[in-house]
Structures are given as C-alpha cells and as structure tokens.
Design a protein around this motif. Structure first.
Motif, short mmCIF file in Angstrom:
data_model
loop_
_atom_site.label_atom_id
_atom_site.label_comp_id
_atom_site.label_asym_id
_atom_site.label_seq_id
_atom_site.Cartn_x
_atom_site.Cartn_y
_atom_site.Cartn_z
N TRP A 178 0.82 -1.21 0.00
CA TRP A 178 0.00 0.00 0.00
C TRP A 178 0.85 1.26 0.00
O TRP A 178 0.47 2.28 -0.58
N GLU A 179 2.02 1.20 0.65
CA GLU A 179 2.89 2.37 0.65
C GLU A 179 3.37 2.67 -0.75
O GLU A 179 3.45 3.83 -1.18
N GLU A 180 3.70 1.62 -1.51
CA GLU A 180 4.13 1.81 -2.90
C GLU A 180 3.00 2.38 -3.75
O GLU A 180 3.20 3.30 -4.55
N ASN A 182 0.26 4.12 -2.85
CA ASN A 182 -0.06 5.50 -2.45
C ASN A 182 -1.35 5.98 -3.14
O ASN A 182 -1.39 7.03 -3.79
N GLY A 340 9.63 -1.73 0.90
CA GLY A 340 9.29 -0.75 1.92
C GLY A 340 10.45 0.06 2.44
O GLY A 340 10.32 0.73 3.48
N VAL A 342 12.77 3.22 2.40
CA VAL A 342 12.76 4.60 1.95
C VAL A 342 14.02 4.86 1.12
O VAL A 342 15.12 4.43 1.48
N ASP A 346 14.50 11.23 0.17
CA ASP A 346 13.45 11.44 1.16
C ASP A 346 14.00 12.25 2.33
O ASP A 346 15.06 11.93 2.87
N GLY A 397 10.69 4.43 7.16
CA GLY A 397 9.70 5.49 7.31
C GLY A 397 9.32 5.82 8.74
O GLY A 397 8.29 6.47 8.96
#
Length: 511
Positions: A178-180, A182, A340, A342, A346, A397
C-alpha cells in the motif's frame, strides 16, 4: 503488469453531454467532452494549443466553425486517440449546406440494465524513472432509482505475464504494498473533494478497493439522475509493473480512452490488442496516435461503446533501454523500494531521528524493533548479505532512533538512541552499500574500533565496543540515525561504482 478495471455498469448509451444535444455540433460536443476529461479550463486548453482563448470558446459553443488545423491541435493537446479528428470529419460531412446521412440506429437498451452508467472512462499512464503513475478519470451517471455510495476499483499486476511461475515467485518475495501504491481519490473532477476508500481484497499482486462517496467532512452520494467525475491515482514501481496495460470492461461504458506517456529517450514502441470472451486477441481497429512533445512522447487511443467483457491491452517495448519496463532485470533500488525501504532523497534520511524516552516509551521502542526485524526478514529473502546487514528506523519510514545490525556470524544487535562517543585512530577503507540507494557501492574509511553509547529497553545507558566489520556496520546505522549517509564521508574525489562492477557481493569483510 496491472490490469486496471472497475465497475462499469450497463445502461443508456445515447446521452447528451454538458447539456448539449449530441447531434447539435458533434465537434463542439466532443471538444467539450475531452476538455472535461483532461480537467482543463478553456484558457488552459487555448494555451496548450497555441490559440486565443476566445476562439476556443467560440468553437466550443458552436459560434465559430473549427478548421482542420484547429482540430489537429486540439487532438494533440487533449490526447484524444483520434476521437477529435473523427468528430471533425463527421462535422464537415454534416454541417449546413451538405447532405446529412441518416443517423445510425440507436442500440437497444440491455434487458435488466443496471443503474450505474460510465459515460467516459479515461486512463493516463505516465512512466517516470522506474515508476509508473496511473491517473484514472470517470464520468459516472446514476440511471437508477437508488443513491450510489461507493465504487469498486481493481489493481492487478503481473511483471512477467508469459511466465506465471516467475511472477508468483516475485510477488511472494516482494508483494505489492500500500505504501508503494499510495492511492488517492477525488470526487468532482477538480481534486478539491477527496474520497475515502476501504480495502475489499488485499493480495500480493491484486487489490480491490471501494472508493467511498464520503470523506471526514461530508457524504456526497450520487443520486438518481445525477452525474459526476471521479478521479483516482496510484503508483507502481517497474519492479512490479510489466510492459502492458489492460483495460477490462467489466460493465459497459460509452467511451473508453487510454494515454501512455513515456520519455522520448527510451524510444518506446506501442501496439494494441483487443480480446473478448468469444475471440482471440486481434489488433485494435484504429491506430494508436503518437505525439512527441519535447522530451516526452504520448500514445493515445479511444473507442466508442466498448462491448461487455472486452479487454483492450496496450503493450510496449523500450528500444532505448531494454531493461526498463519490458526487460527481465529489476534494479536493486527498486526492489528495495518495493520492500518498503525509503529511498535517497526522502527528507527523513537527512535529519536526526527522534530519541526514545526510556523506559517510558518502552512499548513504542519494542514496536519499532519488531518492524525493523520484520523488514530485515523480507529483505534477506531477496538478497545475500555476506558481510552482514543493518537497518535503521528512518529507512522504513519511522522517525525514531532505533536500528538493528545482523553480523556475518549471525549475531543480532539492537541499538536504541546510539551515539559514537569514541573512534579508534586506526582505520581501513572498504566498500559499503546502502539499502536506500542500492544500485551503487562506495569506498570510505572507517575506524576499526568504535565505542557506542546506547540505551536498553529499561532506560539503562550502556557503552559497547565494536570492532572491524561489525564496527563498520554499526557506524553506518548510527550515521543513519543522525541524518548522515555513507557518501557524506567518502574521501573527496572518490567515485561511486555501479553495483554491476562491484565484486564483493556475498563475501565477508577482508582484514
């Protein structure tokens, strides 16, 4: 490769658009439709076309006759996949003074037609340096008798569509996260009204999501007779995305359009295939349009009234870079991003992490350490670390001063609030890699012995000495927690080398 599909329910096909009867001025109606699809004002469209805003307004209102050149510029600016050229031909054939052909018969309304109608379904896929961004816009019409409060979308990826065993292994090791993705969604067509969403199915390579006609401020169901634009957007790295994009018509729609937006220097070649439940893959009946604009090239295609269960697939090859998009290699940094981790750039990697107040925050510290160990397990499944590995909380993250180190001998080291308080005078130079930019390796000096002050979970301060390779691993992670990367400590003039040139993968430190 993602097959992007959604609930496109059958219904009425002979709609007017924007309050204008469909036969009044076919080009003006089509121009207004595509301007809405792209979310452009008349001023913005005029600027993109290089025309005066008042002229664009007059053409759209039907007060001014469009020229062939105007139609060509509108086609290119709106990426209409040939739809505006076809509308101009129809307009020229039926404008006053020319005999009008009889109108085609309207298709019969399907028996048992459902309530939701998709008047226009438009997808734009943009490739940006190892990442694909999909922007999907739909104009929905509620032709039923009940309000609609949610809408189902689907994201399904297949990196190697011709090799299911290889694809299954990839997504088992590096699931689509889900982070990928977005995911973001909006209601109303101008991105001012966000839509909340909920997960319907969550698999390694497959997601189904309900977009809700609601947010924290209000509910805005689609009532009978009303229409609206919805828009949503998500990203997928090319570690997960194959070289094809498929639109599946799960419920009928009036208009389907797709645009692919690629860098020119990749020399993309694009083709289209159409399949259905009753027929094998055939080429698109109309050509895919190609327009070069500076350093980008777009490929656009559209069709009217796509059949139920039809699938329209665009495939491509990057002739200028066989690895990107269509090749078998996955860049190490993109594999880490998909896991996942980072990546460099960033802001979290360039500032000091927040220390724990121990033992008061012991529960928080345990949770972060659990997350770090879980991430390390995922990473270790896809890469061999002969020299050991380390991972700092900011790399996954989390803005807290925690890190773990796994030594070549199998020892696990947990560090909370670590600070290097003493470094030995004797140093050596070795190559290091960083999970946050794993495509390169860099050589730098480190002390052979360091003393680190750190805190245990009960709040007791300790000082531990680390030597040689373990000292290098620990120093690397402590640097992360203070906003430093190993490249910051390389000698002036020392260059990074591509990972392909590095010969130390899988081996232990040498002393």
């Amino acid at each position: 490769m993602p097959e992007e599909g959604a609930a496109l329910m059958s219904g009425l096909h002979s709609l007017s658009y924007g309050g204008q009867p469909a036969g009044s001025n076919v080009f003006a109606v089509e121009l207004r439709r595509w301007r809405d699809v792209r979310g452009l004002s008349r001023t913005a469209l005029a600027k993109n076309m290089g025309y005066d805003r008042s002229y664009v307004s007059k053409v759209e209102s039907g007060a001014e006759r469009p020229s062939r050149d105007f139609a060509a510029h509108a086609e290119a600016a709106l990426r209409a996949g040939g739809a505006l050229r076809a509308a101009f031909r129809d307009y020229e054939a039926t404008r006053p003074g020319k005999p009008r052909p009889p109108p085609p018969p309207e298709p019969p309304e399907p028996v048992g037609a459902a309530s939701l109608i998709v008047d226009h379904d438009d997808a734009t896929l943009r490739y940006e340096g190892h990442t694909y961004r999909l922007t999907q816009r739909r104009r929905l019409v509620n032709g039923g008798t009940e309000p609609i409060s949610r809408y189902l979308i689907r994201i399904s990826v297949d990196r190697f569509p011709g090799d299911p065993e290889r694809s299954n292994q990839l997504y088992s090791e590096i699931p689509l996260g889900w982070e990928e993705i977005n995911l973001q969604a909006w209601h109303g067509g101008d991105r001012t009204e966000p839509m909340e969403w909920s997960v319907h199915h969550d698999r390694d390579a497959f997601k189904e999501i309900w977009l809700l006609f609601a947010n924290q401020a209000e509910h805005f169901p689609l009532y009978p007779g009303e229409s609206t634009w919805i828009e949503y957007e998500y990203t997928v790295s090319d570690a997960h995305w194959g070289n094809w994009f498929q639109r599946a018509v799960r419920l009928p729609t009036n208009r389907l359009s797709v645009t692919l937006d690629f860098p020119v220097d990749l020399k993309p070649v694009v083709w289209g295939l159409h399949t259905s439940m009753t027929a094998e893959a055939l080429p698109f009946r109309t050509a895919v349009d190609k327009v070069i604009n500076g350093d980008r090239v777009t490929f656009s295609w559209s069709t009217e009234r796509p059949a139920l269960h039809a699938r329209y697939r665009l495939e491509w090859d990057f002739r200028g870079n066989p690895v990107a998009g269509g090749g078998s290699a996955v860049r190490p940094s993109e594999a880490m991003r998909a896991l996942g981790v980072v990546q460099k750039g960033d802001p979290l990697l360039h500032r000091a992490a927040r220390r724990f107040a121990l033992p008061a925050e012991a529960e928080d510290a345990r949770r972060v350490i659990t997350e770090l160990n879980s991430a390390a397990e995922r990473i270790a499944r896809v890469h061999t670390f002969g020299k050991g590995m380390g991972l700092a909380a900011p790399q996954i993250g989390i803005d807290r001063a925690a890190a773990i180190v796994r030594t070549p001998a199998g020892e696990s080291i947990t560090l909370l609030n670590p600070v290097i308080i003493e470094s030995g005078a004797e140093t050596d130079e070795q190559y290091e890699g960083c999970l946050s930019f794993f495509d390169v390796r860099g050589q730098l000096p480190r002390s052979l012995v360091i003393h680190v002050e750190h805190t245990d979970i009960d709040g007791v301060t300790k000082i531990t000495a680390f030597r040689r390779g373990v000292a290098r691993l620990v120093a690397h992670e402590v640097d992360h927690l203070h906003g430093r990367l190993y490249v910051d400590q390389m000698r002036p003039g020392t260059r990074l080398i591509p990972v392909e040139q590095y010969r130390g993968t899988g081996t232990t430190w040498k002393y």
